[in-house]
Design an enzyme around this catalytic site. Sequence first.
Site, PDB file in Angstrom:
ATOM      1  CG  HIS A 290      -2.138  -0.827   1.095  1.00 38.67           C
ATOM      2  ND1 HIS A 290      -2.108  -2.186   1.225  1.00 38.67           N
ATOM      3  CD2 HIS A 290      -3.430  -0.501   0.851  1.00 38.67           C
ATOM      4  CE1 HIS A 290      -3.333  -2.665   1.066  1.00 38.67           C
ATOM      5  NE2 HIS A 290      -4.150  -1.668   0.837  1.00 38.67           N
TER       6      HIS A 290
ATOM      7  CG  ASP B 243      -6.342   0.733  -0.411  1.00 36.69           C
ATOM      8  OD1 ASP B 243      -6.401   1.123   0.767  1.00 36.69           O
ATOM      9  OD2 ASP B 243      -6.217  -0.472  -0.728  1.00 36.69           O
TER      10      ASP B 243
ATOM     11  CG  ASP C 128      -9.029  -2.205  -1.216  1.00 34.61           C
ATOM     12  OD1 ASP C 128      -8.150  -2.988  -0.824  1.00 34.61           O
ATOM     13  OD2 ASP C 128      -9.720  -1.529  -0.435  1.00 34.61           O
TER      14      ASP C 128
END
Length: 282
Positions: free
Chosen positions: A48, A169, A182
Amino acid sequence: HHRGEEATDRDGAGRPEDEEGREELDLKEAPSGIFAFPKGIKTGNFLHDLFEHLDFVDKNDVSVQKLVAEKLAEYGFELKWEETILEMVTRVLSVPLDPGRTDLRFSSIRKEERLNELEFTFPLKRTAPGALSGLFSRHRRHGPIERIPEQIGALTFTPVRGFMKGFMDLVFRFGDQYYLVDWKSNFLGCRIEDYDQRALESVMNAEYYVPQYLIYTVALDRYLSLRVPDYKYENHFGGVFYLFVRGIDMERGPEFGIYHAKPSSEWVHEACSTLVPSGESS
């Protein structure tokens, strides 16, 4: 599960089976490449963070390599994984995201066309499991929603009201449309074939990712309605992409590792009226 104050969504947090929320698979072959990259919450955080700081259109291999090396060191991974992660990044940025739009690729999305870790808060009506189950039951015909009423019915929580809060995200704009992304590091197997659409649909249901992205969609719909002139969900919302980054391959295209969905406008409009008090916005 208690996620901690101001927590962002990460793969597998709070799960008892293993750190990614999936039982260990009975592997018939030793994993290699990105399939051998360590599993767990730390991996989800690393990926991420990497994609959040990555310039998708940057053609400078040196700067991308430097970022990968920095993030590997920051999260305590050995530098030997650098080439593996660089190859994965190249595949993710280059693959067409939608079979019907070969020009829709992350490598075309500039920094000014994206928002990372977009936090949302919207007011919530008094909500109970029965109301949610009913909402989903009335829209069973809309593909992925079919199994949700039973999942929601298995949940127990005290009726709540107040605010729904979370993080997306990535939100990006391509042309006149807006998309949700995501990033997922889930390990589903050692081959690209283990990340086909059937496998992705299975994990999307098992891990409650479908109701998750439906909540995200309501939040983004509220957000865009306040900021986009003449906003209409049908015209401006392009859909949701869940990127299972281990299973993405440029040659195989978007049929592997990429889950794409667009909730029906009927569901979104009813969800907004069911969950959000009238006259209130994000």
